[in-house]
Design an enzyme around this catalytic site. Structure first.
Site, PDB file in Angstrom:
ATOM      1  N   PRO A 145       0.833  -1.214   0.000  1.00  0.00           N
ATOM      2  CA  PRO A 145       0.000   0.000   0.000  1.00  0.00           C
ATOM      3  C   PRO A 145       0.863   1.258   0.000  1.00  0.00           C
ATOM      4  O   PRO A 145       1.737   1.430   0.836  1.00  0.00           O
ATOM      5  CB  PRO A 145      -0.816  -0.118   1.289  1.00  0.00           C
ATOM      6  CG  PRO A 145      -0.155  -1.164   2.115  1.00  0.00           C
ATOM      7  CD  PRO A 145       0.655  -2.027   1.205  1.00  0.00           C
ATOM      8  N   GLU A 146       0.631   2.117  -0.982  1.00  0.00           N
ATOM      9  CA  GLU A 146       1.316   3.400  -1.023  1.00  0.00           C
ATOM     10  C   GLU A 146       0.352   4.470  -0.519  1.00  0.00           C
ATOM     11  O   GLU A 146      -0.783   4.173  -0.155  1.00  0.00           O
ATOM     12  CB  GLU A 146       1.768   3.691  -2.464  1.00  0.00           C
ATOM     13  CG  GLU A 146       2.752   2.632  -2.972  1.00  0.00           C
ATOM     14  CD  GLU A 146       3.985   3.223  -3.622  1.00  0.00           C
ATOM     15  OE1 GLU A 146       4.394   4.336  -3.240  1.00  0.00           O
ATOM     16  OE2 GLU A 146       4.535   2.570  -4.513  1.00  0.00           O
ATOM     17  N   HIS A 184      -4.387 -14.521   9.596  1.00  0.00           N
ATOM     18  CA  HIS A 184      -3.739 -13.207   9.459  1.00  0.00           C
ATOM     19  C   HIS A 184      -4.652 -12.035   9.822  1.00  0.00           C
ATOM     20  O   HIS A 184      -4.280 -10.888   9.568  1.00  0.00           O
ATOM     21  CB  HIS A 184      -3.173 -12.984   8.049  1.00  0.00           C
ATOM     22  CG  HIS A 184      -2.295 -14.088   7.562  1.00  0.00           C
ATOM     23  ND1 HIS A 184      -1.195 -14.543   8.267  1.00  0.00           N
ATOM     24  CD2 HIS A 184      -2.347 -14.861   6.444  1.00  0.00           C
ATOM     25  CE1 HIS A 184      -0.619 -15.527   7.601  1.00  0.00           C
ATOM     26  NE2 HIS A 184      -1.303 -15.745   6.498  1.00  0.00           N
ATOM     27  N   ARG A 217       2.080 -10.486   6.079  1.00  0.00           N
ATOM     28  CA  ARG A 217       3.540 -10.423   6.258  1.00  0.00           C
ATOM     29  C   ARG A 217       3.958  -9.769   7.565  1.00  0.00           C
ATOM     30  O   ARG A 217       5.122  -9.809   7.935  1.00  0.00           O
ATOM     31  CB  ARG A 217       4.173  -9.699   5.061  1.00  0.00           C
ATOM     32  CG  ARG A 217       3.964 -10.507   3.765  1.00  0.00           C
ATOM     33  CD  ARG A 217       4.610  -9.858   2.586  1.00  0.00           C
ATOM     34  NE  ARG A 217       6.064  -9.808   2.719  1.00  0.00           N
ATOM     35  CZ  ARG A 217       6.868  -9.233   1.831  1.00  0.00           C
ATOM     36  NH1 ARG A 217       6.351  -8.661   0.760  1.00  0.00           N
ATOM     37  NH2 ARG A 217       8.177  -9.222   2.010  1.00  0.00           N
ATOM     38  N   ARG A 277      22.278  20.039  -4.490  1.00  0.00           N
ATOM     39  CA  ARG A 277      22.298  18.597  -4.227  1.00  0.00           C
ATOM     40  C   ARG A 277      22.703  17.819  -5.477  1.00  0.00           C
ATOM     41  O   ARG A 277      22.184  18.054  -6.560  1.00  0.00           O
ATOM     42  CB  ARG A 277      20.911  18.117  -3.761  1.00  0.00           C
ATOM     43  CG  ARG A 277      20.403  18.783  -2.486  1.00  0.00           C
ATOM     44  CD  ARG A 277      21.157  18.328  -1.248  1.00  0.00           C
ATOM     45  NE  ARG A 277      21.178  16.869  -1.086  1.00  0.00           N
ATOM     46  CZ  ARG A 277      20.211  16.166  -0.491  1.00  0.00           C
ATOM     47  NH1 ARG A 277      19.151  16.775  -0.007  1.00  0.00           N
ATOM     48  NH2 ARG A 277      20.319  14.858  -0.377  1.00  0.00           N
TER      49      ARG A 277
END
Ligand SMILES: [Zn+2]
Length: 272
Positions: free
Chosen positions: A2-3, A92, A111, A153
């Site tokens: 999931p982002e 889970h 996980r 940078r």
């Protein structure tokens, strides 16, 4: 994994079911996630009303009465659903938050890279959150801010925008997509990009995240009452995972390179 858009979609999906509602019980079936779930969560959350469902970076922040916050991270494989209390837990399903309405907020994480914490005081001052850069969709992430962060940078621009101290929630997929949209080569040194192009990148980051959140919004109804497991939605992608396929803009071939141990996709014709 999931982002940010999936986490925001999750927040919007569960918020109507939990905001203003009192917790009646917490059932913890697996106390060891990425780190141990504090025992105080199950002892102290029941009896309190959840005031709001917020988000900072990829952390969900459920603010409760008494200046306490239930903080949840979905990790690599976590998901949160609203279910009928009677639904039996599956493998889970590590954590249930039972509500006075009879619904259950259920955390599923095969996980176990997710985390659940119970914290006192302002959650934004928590060690996991206080050093983070601004939200990409918030008012602090401006062209001037990004230009200042890039000045002098040498680091590649893709790595810079994926650094959570610079800006949060720009994962690998969205970094590739935003750089494609802005026409910036992912390996270009951050300090060697004009302010005009960096302003275009700020817009592109916002656009790709907002588009993914809009797309996730079409799945919101699946958060409640669903019996099956909902997968993460796949946003429409112009560059990411399209190596060897034609560029949608110039017809050239999308190329893949490994950058900082992550796959990067770009069009050599459009991005420089
Ligand atoms: Zn192209």
């Amino acid at each position: 994994m999931p982002e940010l858009p999936e986490v925001e979609t999750t927040r919007r999906g569960v918020a109507p079911w939990i905001e203003g509602v009192r917790v009646t019980a917490v059932e913890l079936r697996q106390p060891m996630l990425r780190w141990p779930v504090p025992r105080s969560l199950a002892l102290e959350l029941p009896g309190r009303r959840v005031l709001s469902a917020g988000r900072r970076a990829k952390y969900l922040l459920f603010r409760a009465e008494g200046d306490r916050t239930f903080m949840l991270h979905l990790g690599m494989s976590g998901s949160l659903r609203v279910l009928r209390a009677a639904a039996p837990p599956a493998l889970h399903d590590h954590l249930d938050i039972a509500l006075e309405t009879g619904c259950v907020l259920r955390f599923h994480d095969p996980r176990r890279f997710g985390s659940a914490d119970w914290i006192a005081g302002d959650p934004l001052l928590h060690p996991l959150l206080r050093e983070l850069g601004p939200e990409p969709l918030g008012p602090e992430f401006t062209p001037d801010y990004l230009a200042a962060a890039c000045r002098g940078r040498k680091v590649a621009i893709k790595q810079l925008i994926m650094n959570g101290h610079v800006v949060v929630g720009v994962g690998n997929i969205y970094a590739s997509e935003a750089l494609f949209r802005a026409g910036i080569h992912p390996a270009r040194a951050a300090g060697r990009i004009s302010e005009t192009r960096l302003a275009a990148l700020v817009s592109a980051i916002r656009e790709v995240l907002e588009a993914a959140i809009r797309q996730g919004g079409t799945t919101l109804r699946d958060f409640a009452w669903g019996e099956g497991r909902r997968g993460y939605f796949r946003p429409e992608l112009a560059a990411y995972d399209r190596a060897g396929e034609p560029c949608l803009r110039c017809g050239g071939v999308i190329r893949a390179v490994v950058q900082g141990q992550r796959s990067t996709y770009y069009c050599p014709g459009c991005q420089h």
